[in-house]
Write a protein that holds these residues in place. Structure first.
Motif, PDB file in Angstrom:
ATOM      1  N   UNK A  53       0.836  -1.196   0.000  1.00  0.00           N
ATOM      2  CA  UNK A  53       0.000   0.000   0.000  1.00  0.00           C
ATOM      3  C   UNK A  53       0.877   1.254   0.000  1.00  0.00           C
ATOM      4  N   UNK A  54       0.582   2.192  -0.904  1.00  0.00           N
ATOM      5  CA  UNK A  54       1.279   3.477  -0.959  1.00  0.00           C
ATOM      6  C   UNK A  54       0.359   4.549  -0.388  1.00  0.00           C
ATOM      7  N   UNK A  55       0.901   5.335   0.526  1.00  0.00           N
ATOM      8  CA  UNK A  55       0.047   6.316   1.203  1.00  0.00           C
ATOM      9  C   UNK A  55      -0.613   7.241   0.195  1.00  0.00           C
ATOM     10  N   UNK A  56      -1.845   7.583   0.490  1.00  0.00           N
ATOM     11  CA  UNK A  56      -2.662   8.359  -0.420  1.00  0.00           C
ATOM     12  C   UNK A  56      -2.289   9.838  -0.394  1.00  0.00           C
ATOM     13  N   UNK A  57      -2.474  10.485  -1.538  1.00  0.00           N
ATOM     14  CA  UNK A  57      -2.289  11.927  -1.624  1.00  0.00           C
ATOM     15  C   UNK A  57      -3.462  12.669  -0.996  1.00  0.00           C
ATOM     16  N   UNK A  58      -4.620  12.021  -0.940  1.00  0.00           N
ATOM     17  CA  UNK A  58      -5.844  12.673  -0.472  1.00  0.00           C
ATOM     18  C   UNK A  58      -5.695  13.100   0.979  1.00  0.00           C
ATOM     19  N   UNK A  59      -5.981  14.362   1.222  1.00  0.00           N
ATOM     20  CA  UNK A  59      -5.891  14.890   2.575  1.00  0.00           C
ATOM     21  C   UNK A  59      -7.133  14.526   3.376  1.00  0.00           C
ATOM     22  N   UNK A  60      -6.906  14.061   4.601  1.00  0.00           N
ATOM     23  CA  UNK A  60      -8.006  13.780   5.527  1.00  0.00           C
ATOM     24  C   UNK A  60      -7.643  14.366   6.878  1.00  0.00           C
ATOM     25  N   UNK A  61      -8.641  14.846   7.580  1.00  0.00           N
ATOM     26  CA  UNK A  61      -8.432  15.420   8.911  1.00  0.00           C
ATOM     27  C   UNK A  61      -8.103  14.311   9.903  1.00  0.00           C
ATOM     28  N   UNK A  62      -7.582  14.699  11.064  1.00  0.00           N
ATOM     29  CA  UNK A  62      -7.256  13.706  12.084  1.00  0.00           C
ATOM     30  C   UNK A  62      -8.505  13.005  12.607  1.00  0.00           C
ATOM     31  N   UNK A  63      -9.643  13.683  12.585  1.00  0.00           N
ATOM     32  CA  UNK A  63     -10.896  13.082  13.031  1.00  0.00           C
ATOM     33  C   UNK A  63     -11.530  12.347  11.849  1.00  0.00           C
ATOM     34  N   UNK A  64     -11.982  11.108  11.979  1.00  0.00           N
ATOM     35  CA  UNK A  64     -12.140  10.362  13.234  1.00  0.00           C
ATOM     36  C   UNK A  64     -11.045   9.341  13.528  1.00  0.00           C
ATOM     37  N   UNK A  65     -10.137   9.082  12.561  1.00  0.00           N
ATOM     38  CA  UNK A  65      -9.199   7.983  12.806  1.00  0.00           C
ATOM     39  C   UNK A  65      -7.814   8.245  12.224  1.00  0.00           C
ATOM     40  N   UNK A  66      -7.377   9.507  12.216  1.00  0.00           N
ATOM     41  CA  UNK A  66      -6.029   9.835  11.795  1.00  0.00           C
ATOM     42  C   UNK A  66      -5.943  10.517  10.447  1.00  0.00           C
ATOM     43  N   UNK A  67      -4.971  11.425  10.320  1.00  0.00           N
ATOM     44  CA  UNK A  67      -4.800  12.213   9.106  1.00  0.00           C
ATOM     45  C   UNK A  67      -4.156  11.399   7.983  1.00  0.00           C
ATOM     46  N   UNK A  68      -4.415  11.799   6.745  1.00  0.00           N
ATOM     47  CA  UNK A  68      -3.745  11.223   5.576  1.00  0.00           C
ATOM     48  C   UNK A  68      -3.302  12.356   4.660  1.00  0.00           C
ATOM     49  N   UNK A  69      -2.409  12.026   3.722  1.00  0.00           N
ATOM     50  CA  UNK A  69      -1.944  13.002   2.742  1.00  0.00           C
ATOM     51  C   UNK A  69      -0.429  12.987   2.640  1.00  0.00           C
ATOM     52  N   UNK A  70       0.099  13.523   1.551  1.00  0.00           N
ATOM     53  CA  UNK A  70       1.540  13.618   1.388  1.00  0.00           C
ATOM     54  C   UNK A  70       2.046  14.851   2.119  1.00  0.00           C
TER      55      UNK A  70
END
Length: 516
Positions: free
Chosen positions: A491-508
């Protein structure tokens, strides 16, 4: 003269405000002193602060952590102090003729303190004495000071002798409040958790962690050291306004609920078992993309699965509901804590020493691969086997995710954002993590150019972060560097930004730089 006697004498605004402040200080000090005997969190100031933390809406909590980081509680306490100061001044100003308005305001604060204490799960019934004494002292002191300033009703200003008597009495109240507050603090600290910690002695593991190789980090290139050795540099996020003070002789761990037999362990029971040592990177779910709420320690303790198996976990148990000595709770999936390959621990030491008081002494949970809000209960004292429907943990009630697996992420540590650099080869470095899965590769991109694979540090364990570095050729101008990681599942981490809520942030993570 008879016309003058019909006029009500008015309290000077500055003296009225001072009377209100002195009464508030005396009330809080008295409550703090009583709390030293019935539970430190019963101190009205702390109880209201804890209640404010519990009642704060999730978006505000998230904003506070993002904005103030580990100083969020200090900001809360400072803000509360300012609000109380203004309310105390208002109480005095509104009582220029009669003390009733001030008495009501003091009483309302007392009611808030009583309600806050009654809502605390870590306090007994006697704890209500602290806010009760606090409000009683506040009303009495305010009424007393008010009567000194207004002994009778005349229109002429307060006489010099009355002022002097008030100031002398006020000084006495201030000194008495100071003595009471310091006495409460001293008595409350007399449990001496630090002294108890000093008696633990050296912790020796029967099963040690693999040695950490020299190339486990690239600190010389700008990454962190592999181990976060200094306790003050190990990230710390919790809801405790005051660090719980627990001595080993007072500590116990109860395992109950959906078990064959209820078991209670003392500290010596745990200390004398064969200990295991593991290197684990802990990550906070509130860690923004590129954030620093991540640290790595060498933990020592016992396998959590061994303790639970001794109690005998019944079929149908879904979560391990853990409770801290201060009442905070977390829910951890049972299959994970029972998995012998997962390495879930009841830890009593970190980095070759007993746990520090701030990081959970005498004992805490450590579950690799899960964010701390579902797995890392500090000052843990109770473990209940139950279902997800049976109990709801602290953060689950507030809208966070149920399971909390740590997401595959990476970060650029060097260069820092908006750095000015020279043209040509630039060494870029940072960290990547995918706890319990492991990092396979890290790639860096300049602007919209091709991804370039970075050099990885040695893998110490799949439960710890890995460092990386890469030389990137940078032409003159303004640029942006991006980083992404791929874990060992592919799995390669996603570019899509997500907030820390509800289960952790994502994004480059990315940094901007100016090459000249």
């Amino acid at each position: 003269m008879s016309e003058l006697k019909t006029k009500t004498r008015l309290l000077p605004i500055p003296l009225g405000a001072l009377a209100g402040v002195l009464a508030a200080v005396a009330a809080l000090a008295a409550g703090h002193l009583v709390a030293a005997f019935v539970g430190l969190n019963a101190s009205p100031y702390l109880a209201v602060g804890n209640a404010a933390i519990d009642l704060t809406p999730l978006p505000v909590k998230t904003w506070a952590v993002d904005t103030f980081g580990t100083a969020d509680k200090a900001v809360l306490l400072t803000g509360m102090a300012l609000v109380m100061l203004l309310a105390a001044c208002l109480a005095g100003v509104l009582s220029r003729r009669k003390p009733l308005a001030g008495q009501i305001i003091v009483g309302l604060f007392g009611v808030a303190g009583i309600a806050a204490v009654m809502s605390r799960p870590d306090l007994g019934q006697l704890a209500i004495l602290a806010p009760f004494v606090s409000v009683l002292v506040g009303v009495v002191v305010f009424t007393w000071l008010h009567r000194i300033l207004l002994p009778q009703t005349y229109a002429e200003p307060v006489e010099g002798t009355t002022r002097r008597k008030f100031l002398i009495t006020g000084a006495g109240v201030a000194v008495g409040a100071g003595v009471a507050g310091l006495a409460g603090q001293s008595i409350g600290a007399s449990k001496d958790a630090e002294g108890s910690r000093a008696t633990v002695g050296r912790l020796v593991a029967a099963r040690t962690a693999p040695p950490i190789p020299a190339d486990a980090d690239f600190a010389k290139f700008g990454t962190p050291r592999f181990l976060t050795v200094a306790p003050e540099k190990f990230y710390k996020i919790d809801t405790a306004l005051v660090v719980p003070q627990v001595r080993i002789e007072d500590w116990s761990l109860k395992i109950h609920g959906m078990v064959d037999r209820e078991i209670t362990f003392s500290y010596s029971d745990i200390r004398n078992r064969p200990l295991v040592e593991r290197v684990v990177t802990l990550t906070c779910v509130s860690n923004e993309v590129g954030g620093d709420l991540i640290s790595t320690g060498k933990f020592i303790g016992v396998d959590l699965a061994d303790l639970l198996n001794e109690a005998g976990v019944k079929p149908g148990a879904e979560q391990l509901f853990s409770t801290s000595v201060d009442g905070w709770t977390a829910g951890t999936p049972v299959p994970i804590v029972l998995d012998p390959n997962r390495g879930a621990m009841l830890a009593i030491g970190m980095n070759d020493e007993p746990l520090t008081v701030e990081h959970g002494f005498p004992a805490r949970l450590v579950v690799p691969g899960l964010y701390g809000y579902v797995s890392a209960t500090k000052w843990v004292t109770d473990l209940e086997l139950t279902t997800w429907a049976g109990r709801q943990a602290y953060w689950l009630k507030r809208g966070w995710g149920q399971f909390g697996p740590i997401k595959t992420e990476s970060r650029i540590d060097s260069p820092s954002g908006f750095a000015q650099v020279g043209t040509g080869p630039l060494r870029v470095s940072g960290i990547a993590w995918a706890q319990h899965t492991g990092i396979e590769r890290v790639e860096v991109r300049l602007n919209q150019g091709p991804w370039q694979q970075a050099m990885l540090s040695a893998e110490v364990t799949k439960d710890a972060w890995r460092m990386w570095w890469l030389d990137v050729d940078v032409p003159k101008g303004t640029h942006q560097l991006f980083v992404r990681a791929t874990d060992q599942t592919g799995y390669t981490q996603t570019e899509a930004r997500a907030d820390v809520v509800p289960d952790g942030a994502t994004g480059w993570h990315s940094v901007s730089l100016d090459a000249r």
